[in-house]
Design a protein around this motif. Structure first.
Motif, mmCIF file in Angstrom:
data_model
loop_
_atom_site.group_PDB
_atom_site.id
_atom_site.type_symbol
_atom_site.label_atom_id
_atom_site.label_comp_id
_atom_site.label_asym_id
_atom_site.label_seq_id
_atom_site.Cartn_x
_atom_site.Cartn_y
_atom_site.Cartn_z
ATOM 1 N N ALA A 1 18.264 -4.456 -20.956
ATOM 2 C CA ALA A 1 18.424 -3.032 -20.637
ATOM 3 C C ALA A 1 19.799 -2.772 -20.041
ATOM 4 C CB ALA A 1 17.321 -2.583 -19.675
ATOM 5 N N ARG B 1 22.763 -0.391 -21.836
ATOM 6 C CA ARG B 1 22.972 0.934 -21.231
ATOM 7 C C ARG B 1 24.437 1.328 -21.354
ATOM 8 N NH1 ARG B 1 25.289 1.478 -16.129
ATOM 9 N NH2 ARG B 1 25.519 -0.580 -15.211
ATOM 10 N N ASN C 1 16.383 6.417 -25.659
ATOM 11 C CA ASN C 1 15.062 6.008 -26.141
ATOM 12 C C ASN C 1 15.170 4.965 -27.252
ATOM 13 O OD1 ASN C 1 13.722 7.630 -24.335
ATOM 14 N ND2 ASN C 1 13.484 9.329 -25.762
ATOM 15 N N LEU D 1 16.051 1.719 -25.630
ATOM 16 C CA LEU D 1 14.868 1.222 -24.928
ATOM 17 C C LEU D 1 13.905 0.577 -25.915
ATOM 18 C CD1 LEU D 1 13.009 0.994 -22.452
ATOM 19 C CD2 LEU D 1 12.222 3.292 -22.972
ATOM 20 N N ILE E 1 10.862 -2.857 -17.384
ATOM 21 C CA ILE E 1 11.604 -1.674 -17.822
ATOM 22 C C ILE E 1 11.158 -0.452 -17.016
ATOM 23 C CG2 ILE E 1 11.864 -0.035 -19.746
ATOM 24 C CD1 ILE E 1 13.682 -2.459 -19.959
ATOM 25 N N TRP F 1 12.994 -0.817 -13.870
ATOM 26 C CA TRP F 1 14.412 -0.533 -14.111
ATOM 27 C C TRP F 1 14.654 0.971 -14.196
ATOM 28 C CZ3 TRP F 1 17.149 2.005 -17.875
ATOM 29 C CH2 TRP F 1 18.519 1.759 -17.936
ATOM 30 N N TRP F 2 13.776 1.647 -14.907
ATOM 31 C CA TRP F 2 13.924 3.089 -15.099
ATOM 32 C C TRP F 2 13.860 3.808 -13.754
ATOM 33 C CZ3 TRP F 2 14.324 4.435 -20.319
ATOM 34 C CH2 TRP F 2 14.548 5.778 -20.565
ATOM 35 N N ARG G 1 16.973 3.607 -11.573
ATOM 36 C CA ARG G 1 18.079 4.403 -12.092
ATOM 37 C C ARG G 1 18.075 5.838 -11.590
ATOM 38 N NH1 ARG G 1 21.409 1.374 -12.360
ATOM 39 N NH2 ARG G 1 22.376 0.779 -14.252
ATOM 40 N N ALA H 1 8.032 3.826 -9.806
ATOM 41 C CA ALA H 1 8.365 2.749 -10.746
ATOM 42 C C ALA H 1 7.760 1.424 -10.286
ATOM 43 C CB ALA H 1 9.875 2.623 -10.883
#
Length: 163
Positions: free
Chosen positions: A66, A70, A77, A80, A122, A125-126, A129, A137
């Motif tokens: 990821a 990025r 998307n 991802l 993920i 991770w999201w 961010r 998360a």
């Protein structure tokens, strides 16, 4: 949090993350190449721990991928989906590889745990961010991790099917 506000140079981080992802993939390959004969124990508890390790290994792989994919602090998307597809593909390759390793076996259920590790990490991770999303998360990571743990517990301690 943007790359500039975190102090990280966004133009340099993806190549480093890509190199780390390749190195981590090499670690997974090396671990899959090990026969594990004489290492650890046996029985359902050892099976549960060994299978759960897939969640961690492939979760870390997903995080590194990821970061490698990025751009400008974001992951589209399609990127991802590519990360999760690569985790799935490498999980399949990992199990195929184990089929040819002495004292190892190939188990398609491990691929499910690999993908759950990717999804869980993920989700974490999201959340990292965006401001204020870390707690949600983290809960998502624990929820997906709980599913993986329950699945591994069922595989290790549940009734054995014979064919």
């Amino acid at each position: 949090m943007s790359a500039s506000s975190s102090g990280a140079d966004s133009s340099r981080l993806p190549p480093v993350a890509a190199a780390l992802a390749v190195a981590h993939g090499g670690l997974i390959w090396w671990l899959s190449s090990s026969s594990l004969e004489g290492v650890g124990g046996s029985g359902p508890a050892w099976g549960f721990l060994g299978n759960s390790f897939h969640f961690v290994l492939f979760g870390v792989l997903a995080l590194l991928l990821a970061e490698a994919f990025r751009r400008d602090g974001a992951l589209t998307n399609s990127r991802l989906a590519l990360v999760l597809l690569l985790v799935l593909a490498y999980g399949i390759v990992d199990e195929w590889h184990q089929a040819f390793t002495p004292h190892r076996s190939s188990d398609p259920a491990d691929v499910c745990v690999d993908v759950l590790g990717g999804i869980g990490c993920i989700a974490l991770w999201w959340g990292v961010r965006g401001p204020g999303r870390f707690r949600v998360a983290l809960l998502r990571l624990f929820a997906v991790g709980g599913v993986a743990a329950a699945f591994n517990a069922w595989r290790a301690f549940g009734p054995k099917l014979t064919g």
